[in-house]
Motif scaffolding. Structure first.
Motif, PDB file in Angstrom:
ATOM      1  N   ALA A   1     -36.124  18.210 -22.906  1.00  0.00           N
ATOM      2  CA  ALA A   1     -36.149  17.997 -24.356  1.00  0.00           C
ATOM      3  C   ALA A   1     -34.894  18.571 -25.003  1.00  0.00           C
ATOM      4  CB  ALA A   1     -37.396  18.636 -24.969  1.00  0.00           C
ATOM      5  N   GLY A   2     -34.477  19.737 -24.538  1.00  0.00           N
ATOM      6  CA  GLY A   2     -33.276  20.351 -25.073  1.00  0.00           C
ATOM      7  C   GLY A   2     -32.030  19.544 -24.770  1.00  0.00           C
ATOM      8  N   VAL A   3     -31.914  19.063 -23.538  1.00  0.00           N
ATOM      9  CA  VAL A   3     -30.736  18.290 -23.135  1.00  0.00           C
ATOM     10  C   VAL A   3     -30.663  16.965 -23.897  1.00  0.00           C
ATOM     11  CG1 VAL A   3     -29.726  17.020 -21.200  1.00  0.00           C
ATOM     12  CG2 VAL A   3     -30.525  19.363 -20.875  1.00  0.00           C
ATOM     13  N   ALA A   4     -31.790  16.285 -24.024  1.00  0.00           N
ATOM     14  CA  ALA A   4     -31.813  15.029 -24.779  1.00  0.00           C
ATOM     15  C   ALA A   4     -31.471  15.270 -26.242  1.00  0.00           C
ATOM     16  CB  ALA A   4     -33.188  14.368 -24.656  1.00  0.00           C
ATOM     17  N   GLY A   5     -32.034  16.328 -26.808  1.00  0.00           N
ATOM     18  CA  GLY A   5     -31.743  16.655 -28.196  1.00  0.00           C
ATOM     19  C   GLY A   5     -30.283  16.997 -28.427  1.00  0.00           C
ATOM     20  N   LEU A   6     -29.689  17.721 -27.489  1.00  0.00           N
ATOM     21  CA  LEU A   6     -28.267  18.053 -27.611  1.00  0.00           C
ATOM     22  C   LEU A   6     -27.397  16.800 -27.569  1.00  0.00           C
ATOM     23  CD1 LEU A   6     -28.046  21.222 -25.323  1.00  0.00           C
ATOM     24  CD2 LEU A   6     -27.802  21.146 -27.822  1.00  0.00           C
ATOM     25  N   ALA A   7     -27.810  15.806 -26.774  1.00  0.00           N
ATOM     26  CA  ALA A   7     -27.063  14.547 -26.729  1.00  0.00           C
ATOM     27  C   ALA A   7     -27.088  13.857 -28.083  1.00  0.00           C
ATOM     28  CB  ALA A   7     -27.653  13.631 -25.652  1.00  0.00           C
ATOM     29  N   LEU A   8     -28.234  13.902 -28.745  1.00  0.00           N
ATOM     30  CA  LEU A   8     -28.335  13.309 -30.081  1.00  0.00           C
ATOM     31  C   LEU A   8     -27.469  14.071 -31.078  1.00  0.00           C
ATOM     32  CD1 LEU A   8     -31.473  12.014 -31.933  1.00  0.00           C
ATOM     33  CD2 LEU A   8     -29.979  13.656 -33.063  1.00  0.00           C
ATOM     34  N   LEU A   9     -27.536  15.399 -31.047  1.00  0.00           N
ATOM     35  CA  LEU A   9     -26.743  16.198 -31.993  1.00  0.00           C
ATOM     36  C   LEU A   9     -25.250  15.980 -31.791  1.00  0.00           C
ATOM     37  CD1 LEU A   9     -28.464  19.706 -32.302  1.00  0.00           C
ATOM     38  CD2 LEU A   9     -28.418  17.844 -33.964  1.00  0.00           C
ATOM     39  N   ALA A  10     -24.843  15.860 -30.540  1.00  0.00           N
ATOM     40  CA  ALA A  10     -23.415  15.657 -30.267  1.00  0.00           C
ATOM     41  C   ALA A  10     -22.924  14.345 -30.845  1.00  0.00           C
ATOM     42  CB  ALA A  10     -23.174  15.688 -28.760  1.00  0.00           C
ATOM     43  N   GLU A  11     -23.763  13.331 -30.796  1.00  0.00           N
ATOM     44  CA  GLU A  11     -23.389  12.022 -31.328  1.00  0.00           C
ATOM     45  C   GLU A  11     -23.445  11.996 -32.850  1.00  0.00           C
ATOM     46  OE1 GLU A  11     -22.127   8.056 -30.908  1.00  0.00           O
ATOM     47  OE2 GLU A  11     -22.352   9.603 -29.380  1.00  0.00           O
ATOM     48  N   SER A  12     -24.406  12.719 -33.417  1.00  0.00           N
ATOM     49  CA  SER A  12     -24.601  12.671 -34.869  1.00  0.00           C
ATOM     50  C   SER A  12     -23.570  13.511 -35.624  1.00  0.00           C
ATOM     51  CB  SER A  12     -26.008  13.174 -35.228  1.00  0.00           C
ATOM     52  OG  SER A  12     -26.110  14.573 -35.022  1.00  0.00           O
ATOM     53  N   GLY A  13     -23.098  14.575 -34.993  1.00  0.00           N
ATOM     54  CA  GLY A  13     -22.198  15.483 -35.689  1.00  0.00           C
ATOM     55  C   GLY A  13     -22.898  16.277 -36.769  1.00  0.00           C
TER      56      GLY A  13
ATOM     57  N   SER B   1     -38.459  14.309 -23.384  1.00  0.00           N
ATOM     58  CA  SER B   1     -37.131  13.827 -23.782  1.00  0.00           C
ATOM     59  C   SER B   1     -37.213  12.910 -24.996  1.00  0.00           C
ATOM     60  CB  SER B   1     -36.465  13.081 -22.619  1.00  0.00           C
ATOM     61  OG  SER B   1     -36.294  13.911 -21.507  1.00  0.00           O
ATOM     62  N   THR B   2     -38.128  11.950 -24.939  1.00  0.00           N
ATOM     63  CA  THR B   2     -38.247  10.998 -26.036  1.00  0.00           C
ATOM     64  C   THR B   2     -38.815  11.646 -27.290  1.00  0.00           C
ATOM     65  OG1 THR B   2     -40.430  10.284 -25.217  1.00  0.00           O
ATOM     66  CG2 THR B   2     -38.511   8.987 -24.538  1.00  0.00           C
ATOM     67  N   GLY B   3     -39.778  12.553 -27.091  1.00  0.00           N
ATOM     68  CA  GLY B   3     -40.373  13.216 -28.256  1.00  0.00           C
ATOM     69  C   GLY B   3     -39.340  13.981 -29.051  1.00  0.00           C
ATOM     70  N   ALA B   4     -38.466  14.683 -28.346  1.00  0.00           N
ATOM     71  CA  ALA B   4     -37.438  15.473 -29.027  1.00  0.00           C
ATOM     72  C   ALA B   4     -36.514  14.591 -29.857  1.00  0.00           C
ATOM     73  CB  ALA B   4     -36.637  16.274 -28.001  1.00  0.00           C
ATOM     74  N   VAL B   5     -35.991  13.523 -29.238  1.00  0.00           N
ATOM     75  CA  VAL B   5     -34.999  12.718 -29.962  1.00  0.00           C
ATOM     76  C   VAL B   5     -35.648  11.865 -31.048  1.00  0.00           C
ATOM     77  CG1 VAL B   5     -33.389  12.729 -28.038  1.00  0.00           C
ATOM     78  CG2 VAL B   5     -35.026  10.844 -28.232  1.00  0.00           C
ATOM     79  N   TRP B   6     -36.877  11.398 -30.812  1.00  0.00           N
ATOM     80  CA  TRP B   6     -37.562  10.599 -31.828  1.00  0.00           C
ATOM     81  C   TRP B   6     -37.821  11.430 -33.077  1.00  0.00           C
ATOM     82  CZ3 TRP B   6     -42.019  10.381 -34.732  1.00  0.00           C
ATOM     83  CH2 TRP B   6     -42.396   9.139 -35.258  1.00  0.00           C
ATOM     84  N   ALA B   7     -38.333  12.640 -32.890  1.00  0.00           N
ATOM     85  CA  ALA B   7     -38.654  13.493 -34.038  1.00  0.00           C
ATOM     86  C   ALA B   7     -37.401  13.961 -34.761  1.00  0.00           C
ATOM     87  CB  ALA B   7     -39.477  14.691 -33.563  1.00  0.00           C
ATOM     88  N   MET B   8     -36.367  14.324 -34.008  1.00  0.00           N
ATOM     89  CA  MET B   8     -35.114  14.734 -34.644  1.00  0.00           C
ATOM     90  C   MET B   8     -34.534  13.599 -35.475  1.00  0.00           C
ATOM     91  SD  MET B   8     -33.479  16.904 -31.465  1.00  0.00           S
ATOM     92  CE  MET B   8     -31.824  16.935 -32.170  1.00  0.00           C
ATOM     93  N   ASN B   9     -34.601  12.391 -34.951  1.00  0.00           N
ATOM     94  CA  ASN B   9     -34.103  11.230 -35.689  1.00  0.00           C
ATOM     95  C   ASN B   9     -34.882  11.025 -36.987  1.00  0.00           C
ATOM     96  OD1 ASN B   9     -32.270   8.907 -35.710  1.00  0.00           O
ATOM     97  ND2 ASN B   9     -34.110   7.655 -35.453  1.00  0.00           N
ATOM     98  N   GLU B  10     -36.202  11.212 -36.921  1.00  0.00           N
ATOM     99  CA  GLU B  10     -37.028  11.106 -38.131  1.00  0.00           C
ATOM    100  C   GLU B  10     -36.607  12.145 -39.172  1.00  0.00           C
ATOM    101  OE1 GLU B  10     -40.011   9.126 -38.934  1.00  0.00           O
ATOM    102  OE2 GLU B  10     -39.130   7.854 -37.380  1.00  0.00           O
TER     103      GLU B  10
END
Length: 309
Positions: free
Chosen positions: A64-76, A102-111
């Motif tokens: 979850a942490g690794v997937a979330g970090l990938a999203l943060l890196a892309e979002s800036g 993995s999906t839960g982390a990025v889905w919720a962060m995106n929301e």
């Protein structure tokens, strides 16, 4: 929940679906994890609670942490996030434990960030969690968890995910013998080359399964749930596999196969009553040979991840 915090259900998934190694997957309706994700004043991502399984809480060692970090890196984005994980899917069960996190982390962060990313983008981020878990950034679990229902990964380069229609009466029965098979280990035993004859059989079954789902032809779905490439090798690692498959068909299942990399075994049935009979037949096998198990009967989840109270 405030707009800075969200609680979600992250579904378990069946990957490969017999003939569709690394490209086909489906989400389950009543089996899954729960997660709470909240914004934080501190940058980065922290796993603040993890219940249900003995898994790393270090951000860089947790999917979850690794997937979330990938999203943060892309979002800036300067935002930070805290993640609580309540694992109800056992690690190594073959029903998408790492994909749920993995999906839960990025889905919720995106929301919480106002949905700057598409669902396909989220699949890419979640695949980084799968890379950590298995050594391969595959999408056949994360795609159905995010899109819901059945999904086909038509291409990885570029990533192209297609949602597939699901017949309303289709149910899944999943039995999990209480042994652990790591995806990374189960990949090591697979052949890296196949014959043209086996490839032709497999492609025919993938096409037949997709056609059967779209046309709601249950007999065609059943005929297409055959794996000539992976199942003969991986089934050796699963106690009682051949017997489970045999009794499932006798109980009325359309077809039966290995869920993901195993050891869970799935069967599809038309209607809940038949799916329950299949569950009873499966449990009798493991009761006789003395293997502990969990068993689930589930409708197909066409929604994917969802917010819960």
């Amino acid at each position: 929940m405030s707009k800075n915090e969200i609680r979600i259900f992250c579904p378990a998934t069946i990957a490969n679906v017999s003939c569709g190694f690394d490209v086909l997957g489906v989400a389950l309706d009543n089996v899954g994890d729960e997660m709470v994700i909240r914004k934080s004043a501190e940058k980065g991502i922290r796993i603040t609670k993890l219940e249900g399984q003995d898994l790393p809480m270090d951000t860089h060692q947790n999917v979850a942490g690794v997937a979330g970090l990938a999203l943060l890196a892309e979002s800036g984005s300067p935002e930070g996030f805290e993640i609580e994980i309540y694992k109800k899917i056992k690690a190594g069960s073959g029903i998408g434990s790492s994909a749920a996190s993995s999906t839960g982390a990025v889905w919720a962060m995106n929301e919480l960030l106002g949905k700057p990313f598409s669902t396909l983008d989220l699949v890419k981020f979640a695949m980084e969690g799968e890379r950590l878990a298995s050594g391969v950034a595959h999408a056949d679990n994360v795609a159905p968890a995010l899109f819901g229902g059945f999904t086909l990964v038509r291409s990885y380069e570029p990533l192209d995910v297609i949602s597939i229609h699901c017949p309303n009466e289709l149910y899944a029965t999943v039995i999990h013998p209480q042994i652990e098979i790591k995806t990374s280990d189960s990949r090591k035993i697979l052949k890296t080359h196949l014959t043209l004859a086996d490839g032709i059989k497999q492609w025919g079954n993938v096409g037949g399964l997709v056609a059967g789902l779209f046309t709601e032809d249950y007999d065609l779905i059943g005929r297409s749930l055959q794996d000539h490439i992976v199942e003969p090798i991986r089934s050796i690692l699963i106690p009682g596999f051949d017997k489970i498959k045999s009794v499932s068909k006798e109980a009325g299942a359309l077809g039966c196969g290995i869920s993901g990399s195993g050891p869970s075994i799935f069967a599809f049935s038309k209607g809940k009553d038949t799916a329950q009979k299949v569950a009873e037949a499966m449990t009798h096998v493991y009761q006789k040979i003395g293997v502990d198990y969990d068993v689930h009967v589930s409708k197909i989840n066409t929604e994917g991840i969802k917010i819960i109270d």
